[in-house]
Scaffold this motif. Structure first.
Motif, PDB file in Angstrom:
ATOM      1  N   UNK A   1       0.843  -1.196   0.000  1.00 38.69           N
ATOM      2  CA  UNK A   1       0.000   0.000   0.000  1.00 38.69           C
ATOM      3  C   UNK A   1       0.880   1.249   0.000  1.00 38.69           C
ATOM      4  N   UNK A   2       0.298   2.418  -0.303  1.00 40.03           N
ATOM      5  CA  UNK A   2       1.097   3.647  -0.228  1.00 40.03           C
ATOM      6  C   UNK A   2       1.732   3.855   1.138  1.00 40.03           C
ATOM      7  N   UNK A   3       1.019   3.466   2.221  1.00 37.87           N
ATOM      8  CA  UNK A   3       1.585   3.614   3.567  1.00 37.87           C
ATOM      9  C   UNK A   3       2.840   2.759   3.719  1.00 37.87           C
ATOM     10  N   UNK A   4       2.785   1.519   3.216  1.00 38.70           N
ATOM     11  CA  UNK A   4       3.959   0.664   3.286  1.00 38.70           C
ATOM     12  C   UNK A   4       5.104   1.226   2.453  1.00 38.70           C
ATOM     13  N   UNK A   5       4.795   1.632   1.229  1.00 40.75           N
ATOM     14  CA  UNK A   5       5.847   2.094   0.328  1.00 40.75           C
ATOM     15  C   UNK A   5       6.542   3.345   0.844  1.00 40.75           C
ATOM     16  N   UNK A   6       5.795   4.218   1.506  1.00 37.13           N
ATOM     17  CA  UNK A   6       6.398   5.444   2.026  1.00 37.13           C
ATOM     18  C   UNK A   6       7.455   5.128   3.083  1.00 37.13           C
ATOM     19  N   UNK A   7       7.181   4.149   3.932  1.00 39.36           N
ATOM     20  CA  UNK A   7       8.146   3.793   4.976  1.00 39.36           C
ATOM     21  C   UNK A   7       9.351   3.081   4.360  1.00 39.36           C
ATOM     22  N   UNK A   8       9.112   2.195   3.389  1.00 37.81           N
ATOM     23  CA  UNK A   8      10.228   1.537   2.711  1.00 37.81           C
ATOM     24  C   UNK A   8      11.127   2.575   2.042  1.00 37.81           C
ATOM     25  N   UNK A   9      10.533   3.546   1.374  1.00 35.42           N
ATOM     26  CA  UNK A   9      11.327   4.568   0.674  1.00 35.42           C
ATOM     27  C   UNK A   9      12.175   5.367   1.659  1.00 35.42           C
ATOM     28  N   UNK A  10      11.611   5.657   2.820  1.00 34.25           N
ATOM     29  CA  UNK A  10      12.368   6.401   3.829  1.00 34.25           C
ATOM     30  C   UNK A  10      13.545   5.579   4.347  1.00 34.25           C
ATOM     31  N   UNK A  11      13.296   4.290   4.593  1.00 36.44           N
ATOM     32  CA  UNK A  11      14.373   3.413   5.053  1.00 36.44           C
ATOM     33  C   UNK A  11      15.438   3.246   3.971  1.00 36.44           C
ATOM     34  N   UNK A  12      15.009   3.114   2.734  1.00 40.04           N
ATOM     35  CA  UNK A  12      15.942   2.950   1.621  1.00 40.04           C
ATOM     36  C   UNK A  12      16.853   4.169   1.489  1.00 40.04           C
ATOM     37  N   UNK A  13      16.287   5.353   1.686  1.00 43.98           N
ATOM     38  CA  UNK A  13      17.066   6.581   1.525  1.00 43.98           C
ATOM     39  C   UNK A  13      18.154   6.720   2.589  1.00 43.98           C
ATOM     40  N   UNK A  14      17.971   6.088   3.734  1.00 44.11           N
ATOM     41  CA  UNK A  14      18.958   6.219   4.821  1.00 44.11           C
ATOM     42  C   UNK A  14      20.323   5.661   4.423  1.00 44.11           C
ATOM     43  N   UNK A  15      20.344   4.704   3.515  1.00 41.91           N
ATOM     44  CA  UNK A  15      21.620   4.130   3.085  1.00 41.91           C
ATOM     45  C   UNK A  15      22.119   4.761   1.801  1.00 41.91           C
ATOM     46  N   UNK A  16      21.420   5.794   1.313  1.00 41.69           N
ATOM     47  CA  UNK A  16      21.787   6.393   0.042  1.00 41.69           C
ATOM     48  C   UNK A  16      21.450   5.499  -1.130  1.00 41.69           C
ATOM     49  N   UNK A  17      20.515   4.570  -0.917  1.00 39.70           N
ATOM     50  CA  UNK A  17      20.140   3.622  -1.953  1.00 39.70           C
ATOM     51  C   UNK A  17      18.889   4.078  -2.686  1.00 39.70           C
ATOM     52  N   UNK A  18      18.636   3.464  -3.822  1.00 41.20           N
ATOM     53  CA  UNK A  18      17.444   3.739  -4.603  1.00 41.20           C
ATOM     54  C   UNK A  18      16.740   2.419  -4.915  1.00 41.20           C
TER      55      UNK A  18
END
Length: 337
Positions: free
Chosen positions: A82-99
């Motif tokens: 869901x959008x709620x799930x994806x938003x948290x994944x994107x935030x976690x992904x950004x912490x490592x400088x990853x895409x």
């Protein structure tokens, strides 16, 4: 080790005849690491699949003690996309400088049917973010950065991250490293197979953390409890079950595996692991409720609604029944009886 006795079963009947029979093995371990109850063979070696995610999230929990709880929960999740799930994944992904391009989980349609239908209507293809394991992979990428390990090849069994995760499975499960069998999961990371009692011991450690790993285990338990929606999604067993059972953290795995960390029982904290042998996931809620009931958890009407004893067709007519024969054998008298 205890000897295997009668295998549990869940039987779906139609017209009074058995139509499907799902056989079950289970193990229950206490906070001391002792197997106190079982059904079938507690030494059965099986793949926990996504039930391993709380352990796979430990490297990031250890490396980032200030990581927000929702991001740690999504690292433990088999989320619905869901959008709620994806938003948290994107935030976690950004912490490592990853895409998204760094994710090696692959792509599948979102588990949430409305989100999946929305992508079809919009003529949009799902991305790796929609994969139910994308949070786990985002957490793994961050663990690599925090530990100075290369992000490249992070799904390879020989990568330092995956070596550490295998070591954690052995340590928490109380088995040797050679007892942790290595396969490949649907999202390309190593799938690690252990005896049921070892997985149950791991969940007992989540329920009653101790030692050097205690702070990280406590944070994993707390994150799953605080964010049940992120761990799975609307209408899915983990998300529905955890708020209904005090002190429970639960994690499903593919092919009808299940792990439960239960803090409030007459025996104190317990870890439970069970496997429905044919992978019949519709049997899972029936087994979970039967085991929780035998462990002294109050089985309310809300809980019973998760595993109805009658089957209905699309017209609402009753067409069959479900019979659950999952009785635990106890190493000593069951105080919850």
């Amino acid at each position: 080790m205890t000897q295997p006795l009668g295998v549990g079963r869940v039987t779906f009947k139609r017209g009074g005849l058995a139509e499907s029979v799902h056989r079950v093995h289970a193990a229950v371990v206490d906070a001391r690491g002792q197997t106190v109850a079982w059904c079938g063979d507690p030494a059965l070696v099986a793949f926990p699949r996504s039930t391993s995610k709380p352990v796979q999230a430990l490297p990031v929990a250890l490396g980032a003690p200030d990581l927000p709880g929702d991001e740690l929960a999504i690292a433990c999740a088999s989320h619905a996309g869901t959008p709620e799930h994806l938003a948290v994944v994107a935030r976690l992904l950004a912490r490592s400088g990853s895409t998204v391009d760094d994710l090696r989980c692959g792509t599948h349609p979102p588990f949430d049917p409305e989100v999946a239908a929305g992508l079809i209507r919009a003529e949009e293809a799902p991305t790796p973010l929609h994969h139910n394991c994308s949070g786990k992979h985002a957490g793994m990428l961050l663990a690599c950065v925090l530990n100075g390990w290369p992000r490249e090849g992070y799904t390879d069994p020989a990568h330092p991250l995956q070596v550490r995760i295998r070591e954690l499975h052995a340590e928490l499960g109380g088995v040797g490293l050679d007892d942790v069998h290595v396969g490949t999961d649907g999202c390309s990371v190593p799938a690690l197979a252990l005896p049921l009692h070892a997985v149950a011991r791991t969940f007992a450690r989540i329920a009653a953390p101790e030692g050097e790993l205690a702070p990280a285990l406590e944070r994993v338990f707390g994150a799953m409890r605080a964010h049940p929606f992120l761990v799975a999604g609307a209408g899915r067993l983990d998300t529905t079950l955890m708020p209904l059972v005090p002190g429970l953290a639960a994690k499903m795995g593919a092919e009808a595996f299940y792990g439960l960390a239960l803090r409030e029982t007459p025996r104190g904290p317990l870890g439970i692991a069970f496997k429905v042998m044919d992978g019949g996931e519709r049997a899972r809620p029936h087994v979970a409720l039967a085991v929780l009931g035998e462990l002294g958890a109050p089985v309310t009407e809300e809980l019973r609604a998760l595993a109805p004893a009658t089957l209905h067709n699309w017209a609402g007519r009753e067409v069959g029944t479900v019979e659950v024969e999952v009785s635990l054998e106890w190493a000593e008298q069951n105080p919850a009886a």
